[in-house]
Scaffold this motif. Sequence first.
Motif, PDB file in Angstrom:
ATOM      1  N   THR A  70       1.683  13.865  -3.463  1.00  0.00           N
ATOM      2  CA  THR A  70       2.994  13.363  -3.050  1.00  0.00           C
ATOM      3  C   THR A  70       3.597  12.392  -4.059  1.00  0.00           C
ATOM      4  O   THR A  70       4.744  11.993  -3.905  1.00  0.00           O
ATOM      5  CB  THR A  70       2.892  12.653  -1.688  1.00  0.00           C
ATOM      6  N   GLY A  71       2.857  12.002  -5.077  1.00  0.00           N
ATOM      7  CA  GLY A  71       3.403  11.119  -6.100  1.00  0.00           C
ATOM      8  C   GLY A  71       3.017   9.669  -5.950  1.00  0.00           C
ATOM      9  O   GLY A  71       3.690   8.786  -6.486  1.00  0.00           O
ATOM     10  N   LYS A  72       1.921   9.390  -5.236  1.00  0.00           N
ATOM     11  CA  LYS A  72       1.494   7.995  -5.028  1.00  0.00           C
ATOM     12  C   LYS A  72       1.120   7.338  -6.353  1.00  0.00           C
ATOM     13  O   LYS A  72       1.578   6.233  -6.655  1.00  0.00           O
ATOM     14  CB  LYS A  72       0.300   7.966  -4.061  1.00  0.00           C
ATOM     15  N   VAL A  99       0.870  -1.176   0.000  1.00  0.00           N
ATOM     16  CA  VAL A  99       0.000   0.000   0.000  1.00  0.00           C
ATOM     17  C   VAL A  99       0.908   1.227   0.000  1.00  0.00           C
ATOM     18  O   VAL A  99       1.812   1.329   0.838  1.00  0.00           O
ATOM     19  CB  VAL A  99      -0.933   0.034   1.228  1.00  0.00           C
ATOM     20  N   ILE A 100       0.689   2.150  -0.935  1.00  0.00           N
ATOM     21  CA  ILE A 100       1.487   3.371  -1.022  1.00  0.00           C
ATOM     22  C   ILE A 100       0.643   4.530  -0.512  1.00  0.00           C
ATOM     23  O   ILE A 100      -0.438   4.802  -1.041  1.00  0.00           O
ATOM     24  CB  ILE A 100       1.945   3.645  -2.464  1.00  0.00           C
ATOM     25  N   THR A 101       1.123   5.203   0.514  1.00  0.00           N
ATOM     26  CA  THR A 101       0.435   6.367   1.062  1.00  0.00           C
ATOM     27  C   THR A 101       1.430   7.512   1.178  1.00  0.00           C
ATOM     28  O   THR A 101       2.619   7.366   0.882  1.00  0.00           O
ATOM     29  CB  THR A 101      -0.165   6.076   2.450  1.00  0.00           C
ATOM     30  N   GLY A 102       0.932   8.657   1.635  1.00  0.00           N
ATOM     31  CA  GLY A 102       1.801   9.789   1.894  1.00  0.00           C
ATOM     32  C   GLY A 102       2.452   9.670   3.266  1.00  0.00           C
ATOM     33  O   GLY A 102       2.156   8.768   4.044  1.00  0.00           O
ATOM     34  N   GLY A 103       3.325  10.643   3.555  1.00  0.00           N
ATOM     35  CA  GLY A 103       4.020  10.631   4.836  1.00  0.00           C
ATOM     36  C   GLY A 103       3.272  11.417   5.884  1.00  0.00           C
ATOM     37  O   GLY A 103       2.052  11.622   5.807  1.00  0.00           O
ATOM     38  N   TRP A 156       3.682  17.298  -7.447  1.00  0.00           N
ATOM     39  CA  TRP A 156       2.596  17.940  -8.169  1.00  0.00           C
ATOM     40  C   TRP A 156       2.670  19.454  -8.054  1.00  0.00           C
ATOM     41  O   TRP A 156       2.525  20.184  -9.046  1.00  0.00           O
ATOM     42  CB  TRP A 156       1.259  17.417  -7.659  1.00  0.00           C
ATOM     43  N   ARG A 157       2.913  19.971  -6.861  1.00  0.00           N
ATOM     44  CA  ARG A 157       2.984  21.420  -6.672  1.00  0.00           C
ATOM     45  C   ARG A 157       4.198  22.022  -7.394  1.00  0.00           C
ATOM     46  O   ARG A 157       4.129  23.128  -7.918  1.00  0.00           O
ATOM     47  CB  ARG A 157       3.049  21.739  -5.180  1.00  0.00           C
ATOM     48  N   LEU A 158       5.312  21.316  -7.404  1.00  0.00           N
ATOM     49  CA  LEU A 158       6.481  21.806  -8.127  1.00  0.00           C
ATOM     50  C   LEU A 158       6.205  21.903  -9.626  1.00  0.00           C
ATOM     51  O   LEU A 158       6.551  22.889 -10.278  1.00  0.00           O
ATOM     52  CB  LEU A 158       7.681  20.892  -7.873  1.00  0.00           C
ATOM     53  N   ARG A 166       5.237   4.686   3.035  1.00  0.00           N
ATOM     54  CA  ARG A 166       4.841   6.073   3.272  1.00  0.00           C
ATOM     55  C   ARG A 166       5.859   7.000   2.615  1.00  0.00           C
ATOM     56  O   ARG A 166       7.017   7.080   3.047  1.00  0.00           O
ATOM     57  CB  ARG A 166       4.751   6.350   4.768  1.00  0.00           C
ATOM     58  N   LEU A 167       5.423   7.667   1.549  1.00  0.00           N
ATOM     59  CA  LEU A 167       6.314   8.563   0.816  1.00  0.00           C
ATOM     60  C   LEU A 167       6.533   9.845   1.606  1.00  0.00           C
ATOM     61  O   LEU A 167       5.580  10.456   2.104  1.00  0.00           O
ATOM     62  CB  LEU A 167       5.724   8.894  -0.555  1.00  0.00           C
ATOM     63  N   ALA A 168       7.769  10.265   1.695  1.00  0.00           N
ATOM     64  CA  ALA A 168       8.100  11.507   2.401  1.00  0.00           C
ATOM     65  C   ALA A 168       7.866  12.700   1.484  1.00  0.00           C
ATOM     66  O   ALA A 168       7.898  12.570   0.254  1.00  0.00           O
ATOM     67  CB  ALA A 168       9.566  11.472   2.847  1.00  0.00           C
ATOM     68  N   PRO A 169       7.607  13.888   2.050  1.00  0.00           N
ATOM     69  CA  PRO A 169       7.468  15.088   1.217  1.00  0.00           C
ATOM     70  C   PRO A 169       8.788  15.412   0.520  1.00  0.00           C
ATOM     71  O   PRO A 169       9.857  14.900   0.868  1.00  0.00           O
ATOM     72  CB  PRO A 169       7.083  16.173   2.228  1.00  0.00           C
ATOM     73  N   VAL A 170       8.707  16.287  -0.468  1.00  0.00           N
ATOM     74  CA  VAL A 170       9.905  16.769  -1.159  1.00  0.00           C
ATOM     75  C   VAL A 170      10.649  17.710  -0.218  1.00  0.00           C
ATOM     76  O   VAL A 170      10.090  18.709   0.244  1.00  0.00           O
ATOM     77  CB  VAL A 170       9.523  17.498  -2.457  1.00  0.00           C
ATOM     78  N   ASP A 171      11.904  17.401   0.074  1.00  0.00           N
ATOM     79  CA  ASP A 171      12.657  18.328   0.920  1.00  0.00           C
ATOM     80  C   ASP A 171      13.247  19.446   0.066  1.00  0.00           C
ATOM     81  O   ASP A 171      13.199  19.406  -1.170  1.00  0.00           O
ATOM     82  CB  ASP A 171      13.738  17.600   1.711  1.00  0.00           C
ATOM     83  N   GLY A 172      13.799  20.436   0.721  1.00  0.00           N
ATOM     84  CA  GLY A 172      14.276  21.616   0.013  1.00  0.00           C
ATOM     85  C   GLY A 172      15.333  21.307  -1.021  1.00  0.00           C
ATOM     86  O   GLY A 172      15.305  21.836  -2.147  1.00  0.00           O
TER      87      GLY A 172
END
Length: 669
Positions: free
Chosen positions: A141-143, A129-133, A333-335, A273-279
């Motif tokens: 988040t790219g799931k 199962v792929i979810t967000g972080g 997606w936001r990028l 759980r996919l992590a957000p995009v870091d800086g």
Amino acid sequence: MGTGHVIKRRLLWYGAGAVAVWLLALGIWGGWDVADPVASVVGALAGVAALAYALVAPLDTEHMADRLAREVVRREQDEYVRWLDGSVGGRIDLAYTVRVHGQVDGAPAEGRLSDLTALHGRLSPPRMVITGGDGADDAGTGKSLAALSMVLDLARDREAGQAVPLRMAATSWTGQELEAWLAGHLTTAFGVGGALARRLVEARLVLPVVDGLDELDPPGAAPYSSRAAQLLRLLNGWQHGTQPAAVLVTCRRGLYDGLMRVEAHLRAAAVVRLAPVDGEQGRAFLRRSVADTEAGLRRWQPVLDALATGPREDHVTPAPAVVRLRRVLATPWRLSLATAVYQERSAEGHYLRDPATLLRLAESGTLHRHLLDLYVPALLATRGDGTVPPEGPARRWLAVLASYLDDNRNGRQAEGRTLSATDLVLPELWPLVGAEPTRRAIRWAGLAWAGALELVVVVRAAVMGSWDQLGFSMLPLFTLLFAFGADLWEGDDRMVLRPGRFVLGCALGFAPPMLIALSVPTTGSPTDWVMGSAAFGLMAGGAMGISVVPDERRHGPHSLVRGDTITWALFMADLVALAALLGYVIAGWRGLSGVFLPIAVFGALLFHTMTFRYLVFLVLARRILPWRLGRFLRACHRAGILRTSGAAYQFRHLELQDHLAGRQDRPGG
């Protein structure tokens, strides 16, 4: 048994009967072998039987699975490139953590997106199962992109005996059994025959990839009794022998956590759980995609500096604008949203917006809405095909469609079927204007058709003085019976054209009678033989090339209505030409009146076609949607505003759909 199955069986028997009679006649007349007519008939029938078996002989399941895998790669490769928005920045290699539920071997504690497919192969059982972080919102988040990438990898590198991944929108599940859902998807999306599809499913040679589990239920639905929980219960029963079979699911973190709290989650599975995009990942993406030149670097430098997360000697707390900018641009997606909007140029090549504005908008809290407001016109201007003006009514038309989907989010039904909250299928958009107006329009069209046909019959009888042929005036009543009983859903079957088989059938039907006329002394004029041969050709072509099959939607949304229109037009031409030729051979020019029969039959059947329902919808929706709706949606798909899933168009992202529908209650930015 459904109407489609009855028609299919009758067409098969009629076609077989026509060919058998034709072969028998040729054999008796000596058309195949003058010395032995009986041997001619037997040999011809054996040849036809061998040809029929070659056309319908079942394929080996492994061979079919291999072909299916190649077709999956071909289709999903195009969709993968489109999901990346044509960006040369590529996919961001996000980090992830893994949490195991049940007995699962081979799961590490963490990893990177680039090794997600390898992780799936190491899992035993291979259920994921792929979810967000962590965070309140994990939209974008790219799931789905991660699942699509895994589908490509698994299908491309498939070995004998391994399952073929099938990406399926969770919203396409209507409550049926899992095996029936999978087999139906194989048939509708890939054209696999019903029996072979069931064998592939029973052999567990398909891997269900359920995308968007969180989109099955309206907001606030009770987790345990939700449709998502019901689908997971079916997936929990998906077994391969004594072991759980392979499964891949994508779902938002909040909803899946709610399912786990009530113990309605996927058993024996690893939750990624996919992590957000870091800086630094955001900076690297921008450097690759839009800041890879000195000019691009100067334009995007303020944003690159804001995304920098390295240690600072003075330990100064980042400004509020910087913190908010990082939060808004924390997903792939936001990028891509930001780069699409801020890379738009004028006709002279000047950039229309300065990326430094992103910081000011982030500080005011309006950045996310600002990007979504400009996304549609920016994509139409930079990636559109020129058929849809960026500053025209395109956004208003998309808002109408988004609002319609939003209205379906609470499980709205039309004529006994639950409407999708994500899919836009052209012939199934009539609920947008209502069932009763659609049915009323079909009835009025039936009256108009019957009236026109009645007028032609009466005028012809009056002009030619052939009042004995007024029996044809009963045909309009036949048409009206079908028009007033039209079903607004097309059912499970529809008519399709096989061009190669149609041409082959016409040739097989036309050539032998003409050879007989040329080689054997016969009675009758050459014109009669040509007309009769053409009639046999059309009969054989229709029997072999036009068939009623399970609803195949494997060529995408843009060809669904077009293919149906072409098939029905050819079917109409075949019936009319056949009736005219046979009428002429039997009764000369007076026999041409027989064309009224196929015209009436065609008019009766027309009211059950997806093409006619789509035309009725366009007429009723002409004030709120474009007349050439298909071309408009196709242009939006090319621009990247929409994506496709089988025969359906979907908005590029649920955030975009919500924004166009005017929903501001979904968190995020």
